[in-house]
Write an enzyme that holds these catalytic residues in place. Structure first.
Site, PDB file in Angstrom:
ATOM      1  N   GLY A 172      43.293  40.272  42.902  1.00  0.00           N
ATOM      2  CA  GLY A 172      44.539  38.839  42.997  1.00  0.00           C
ATOM      3  C   GLY A 172      45.171  39.492  44.150  1.00  0.00           C
ATOM      4  O   GLY A 172      45.979  38.445  44.892  1.00  0.00           O
ATOM      5  N   TYR A 186      34.620  46.879  42.185  1.00  0.00           N
ATOM      6  CA  TYR A 186      34.837  47.024  41.123  1.00  0.00           C
ATOM      7  C   TYR A 186      36.480  47.386  41.343  1.00  0.00           C
ATOM      8  O   TYR A 186      36.876  48.125  42.416  1.00  0.00           O
ATOM      9  CB  TYR A 186      35.169  47.734  39.707  1.00  0.00           C
ATOM     10  N   VAL A 187      37.883  46.567  40.645  1.00  0.00           N
ATOM     11  CA  VAL A 187      39.376  46.294  41.429  1.00  0.00           C
ATOM     12  C   VAL A 187      40.017  46.534  39.962  1.00  0.00           C
ATOM     13  O   VAL A 187      39.647  45.872  39.287  1.00  0.00           O
ATOM     14  CB  VAL A 187      39.643  45.835  42.215  1.00  0.00           C
ATOM     15  N   GLU A 222      32.591  45.694  31.538  1.00  0.00           N
ATOM     16  CA  GLU A 222      30.859  45.360  31.479  1.00  0.00           C
ATOM     17  C   GLU A 222      31.175  45.295  29.958  1.00  0.00           C
ATOM     18  O   GLU A 222      29.456  44.817  29.718  1.00  0.00           O
ATOM     19  CB  GLU A 222      30.589  45.477  32.513  1.00  0.00           C
ATOM     20  N   GLY A 275      43.421  40.557  46.548  1.00  0.00           N
ATOM     21  CA  GLY A 275      42.035  40.181  47.778  1.00  0.00           C
ATOM     22  C   GLY A 275      41.971  41.289  48.137  1.00  0.00           C
ATOM     23  O   GLY A 275      41.040  41.986  49.342  1.00  0.00           O
ATOM     24  N   TYR A 318      32.959  35.081  43.827  1.00  0.00           N
ATOM     25  CA  TYR A 318      31.747  35.356  45.034  1.00  0.00           C
ATOM     26  C   TYR A 318      30.854  33.985  45.092  1.00  0.00           C
ATOM     27  O   TYR A 318      31.165  33.665  46.730  1.00  0.00           O
ATOM     28  CB  TYR A 318      30.224  35.857  43.855  1.00  0.00           C
ATOM     29  N   GLU A 378      25.542  47.766  44.244  1.00  0.00           N
ATOM     30  CA  GLU A 378      25.305  48.331  43.114  1.00  0.00           C
ATOM     31  C   GLU A 378      26.928  47.913  42.026  1.00  0.00           C
ATOM     32  O   GLU A 378      26.540  47.217  41.284  1.00  0.00           O
ATOM     33  CB  GLU A 378      24.921  49.405  42.796  1.00  0.00           C
ATOM     34  N   GLY A 382      39.132  43.099  46.363  1.00  0.00           N
ATOM     35  CA  GLY A 382      37.466  42.910  45.862  1.00  0.00           C
ATOM     36  C   GLY A 382      37.225  41.929  47.337  1.00  0.00           C
ATOM     37  O   GLY A 382      35.980  42.329  47.970  1.00  0.00           O
ATOM     38  N   ASN A 388      30.322  37.104  33.348  1.00  0.00           N
ATOM     39  CA  ASN A 388      32.142  36.809  34.217  1.00  0.00           C
ATOM     40  C   ASN A 388      32.114  35.694  35.129  1.00  0.00           C
ATOM     41  O   ASN A 388      31.750  35.826  36.595  1.00  0.00           O
ATOM     42  CB  ASN A 388      31.687  38.142  34.770  1.00  0.00           C
TER      43      ASN A 388
END
Length: 161
Positions: free
Chosen positions: A94, A87-88, A27, A96, A132, A84, A98, A125
């Site tokens: 890719g 992260y993967v 980030e 799944g 999402y 909060e 997350g 992002n």
């Protein structure tokens, strides 16, 4: 290949901090990470822990995490989860993972009778925003996130009438 989502265990504060640092780097916010392993350990496992964490493992290897705390909606009169961090590691995206972390948190809400799962996403992002939205998340464009930190927080704390 197998996926396992589990609660963080005592002694894994260093792992959680490593994920936090990786996320901050992604980030472009590494300069904001002041947390230490001891601070994370205390927040997760101290006398009155207020922080929760799930670890995503792929074939037994930790490859992602979700950190959250319980919040409260005065409008619904019920608690919820504020996510909060999610992260993967790039090498495992890719697959799944997350989504499965979010499913885990959604089940936590449903199982506890809580009214919502909420989080913030950086406006640049685009891949995360699209992800999402594909899960049914609504971008709260009418709301602006506010934060007071550092010297401004100290000034505000000292400005009582």
């Amino acid at each position: 290949m197998s996926l396992n989502i589990r609660r963080v265990r005592p002694g894994e504060a260093g792992l959680v901090l490593a994920f936090i640092r990786e996320l901050a780097e992604y980030e472009k916010l590494s300069h904001e990470v002041d947390a230490t392993e001891a601070m994370i350990g205390d927040a997760l496992f101290g006398e009155r822990p207020q922080l929760h964490c799930a670890i995503a493992e792929w074939n037994g290897e930790p490859v992602g995490f979700a950190v959250w705390f319980v919040n409260f909606s005065t409008f619904s009169g019920r608690h919820g989860i504020y996510l909060e961090d999610l992260y993967v590691r790039p090498s495992h995206r890719g697959r799944g993972l997350g989504k499965e972390l979010l499913v885990y948190l959604a089940k936590e809400c449903v199982d506890n009778g809580w009214s919502r799962l909420q989080w913030a996403v950086l406006d640049w992002n685009a891949p995360s925003i699209a992800f999402y939205k594909s899960l049914g998340a609504v971008m709260m464009d009418d709301w602006t996130l506010c934060r007071v930190t550092g010297p401004a927080l100290t000034r505000l704390a000292g400005s009582a009438i």
